[in-house]
Design a protein around this motif. Structure first.
Motif, mmCIF file in Angstrom:
data_model
loop_
_atom_site.group_PDB
_atom_site.id
_atom_site.type_symbol
_atom_site.label_atom_id
_atom_site.label_comp_id
_atom_site.label_asym_id
_atom_site.label_seq_id
_atom_site.Cartn_x
_atom_site.Cartn_y
_atom_site.Cartn_z
ATOM 1 N N THR A 23 0.445 -1.430 -0.244
ATOM 2 C CA THR A 23 -0.593 -0.116 -0.422
ATOM 3 C C THR A 23 0.415 1.128 -0.094
ATOM 4 O O THR A 23 0.198 2.164 -0.961
ATOM 5 C CB THR A 23 -1.033 0.499 1.159
ATOM 6 O OG1 THR A 23 -1.589 -0.861 0.768
ATOM 7 C CG2 THR A 23 -1.973 0.952 1.728
ATOM 8 N N THR A 24 2.220 1.122 0.788
ATOM 9 C CA THR A 24 3.068 2.413 1.113
ATOM 10 C C THR A 24 3.664 2.275 -0.644
ATOM 11 O O THR A 24 3.946 3.711 -1.052
ATOM 12 C CB THR A 24 3.781 2.057 2.148
ATOM 13 O OG1 THR A 24 3.035 2.535 3.033
ATOM 14 C CG2 THR A 24 4.727 3.364 2.229
ATOM 15 N N ALA A 78 1.149 3.910 -2.610
ATOM 16 C CA ALA A 78 0.835 5.645 -2.936
ATOM 17 C C ALA A 78 2.127 5.896 -3.219
ATOM 18 O O ALA A 78 2.447 7.271 -3.710
ATOM 19 C CB ALA A 78 0.470 6.272 -1.313
ATOM 20 N N GLN A 79 3.729 5.874 -2.924
ATOM 21 C CA GLN A 79 4.570 6.598 -3.412
ATOM 22 C C GLN A 79 5.025 6.631 -4.741
ATOM 23 O O GLN A 79 4.827 7.817 -5.408
ATOM 24 C CB GLN A 79 5.745 6.342 -3.194
ATOM 25 C CG GLN A 79 5.997 6.384 -1.390
ATOM 26 C CD GLN A 79 6.960 5.717 -0.910
ATOM 27 O OE1 GLN A 79 7.604 4.709 -1.339
ATOM 28 N NE2 GLN A 79 7.523 5.724 0.347
ATOM 29 N N GLU A 128 2.514 9.310 -6.187
ATOM 30 C CA GLU A 128 2.918 10.868 -5.586
ATOM 31 C C GLU A 128 4.009 10.344 -7.082
ATOM 32 O O GLU A 128 3.825 12.120 -7.565
ATOM 33 C CB GLU A 128 3.337 10.937 -3.997
ATOM 34 C CG GLU A 128 3.410 12.150 -4.784
ATOM 35 C CD GLU A 128 4.393 11.845 -2.156
ATOM 36 O OE1 GLU A 128 4.584 12.985 -2.221
ATOM 37 O OE2 GLU A 128 3.984 11.132 -2.637
#
Length: 204
Positions: free
Chosen positions: A93-94, A97-98, A101
């Protein structure tokens, strides 16, 4: 034909089975006896396999009094797998998200750097300056032969070469005179014997 020995992975599985099947606590010495008897694991390798299982969190160990005891239960392994799965999902998930972005930043930068007359002219000027730089670099290479520093180095090289030639010529003259005195042989004979041509020029 001798039976095939267990692989490292098979040893891990079989030693773990001893814990899960018996649901009991063991000391290392006990496992070194049970390993060959129950699962065909060579006793000398039990300690290494056990430590690997402890490092992986599949077997727990604790010191009670002066003895070390080890244990593992099936539910414990399931909890460990679930914990690792959750860690992997959180990391995924992290990472997503990165990535989102970064993609958004790229999109914004592309929009802010849209084509314009100023941008086109700047790229044209950059291209021209790069070509000029290549041209100047080629000229510098062509004129480097006239570089005063390189000329001085060449001159020093010539002087050293001349000094070496004179030194070897002097050595030859001394050797020629010595042989002539010792053997009373004509210089031309000595030169012919040494392979020195008649056109040899004395620069002493």
């Amino acid at each position: 034909m001798a039976p095939r020995g267990l692989s490292a992975e098979e040893k891990h599985v079989k030693l773990l089975e001893i814990f899960h099947e018996t649901k009991d606590f063991f000391q290392l010495k006990e496992l070194e006896k049970l390993g060959p008897k129950m699962k065909g694991i060579v006793s000398q390798s039990v300690k290494e396999v056990l430590q690997s299982l402890v490092d992986d969190g599949l077997v727990q160990g604790d010191k009670i009094g002066s003895s070390n005891f080890f244990w593992s239960f099936p539910s414990q392994q399931g909890s460990l797998v679930q914990s690792r799965l959750k860690e992997a999902q959180d990391q995924r998930t992290t990472n997503q998200a990165q990535i989102a972005e970064v993609r958004n930043l790229i999109k914004v930068e592309k929009q802010s750097r849209g084509e314009s007359d100023t941008r086109t002219q700047a790229f044209a000027e950059l291209h021209r300056l790069n070509k000029e730089l290549v041209h100047l670099d080629n000229e510098w290479t062509a004129y480097s032969a006239c570089d005063p520093v390189k000329l001085d180095e060449t001159k020093r090289g010539i002087v050293l070469a001349k000094e070496a030639a004179i030194r070897w010529t002097e050595n030859f003259c001394i050797a020629l005179a010595h042989f002539q005195r010792q053997s009373l042989v004509e210089p031309s004979e000595i030169r012919r014997y040494l392979g020195v041509n008649d056109d040899y020029e004395d620069i002493c």
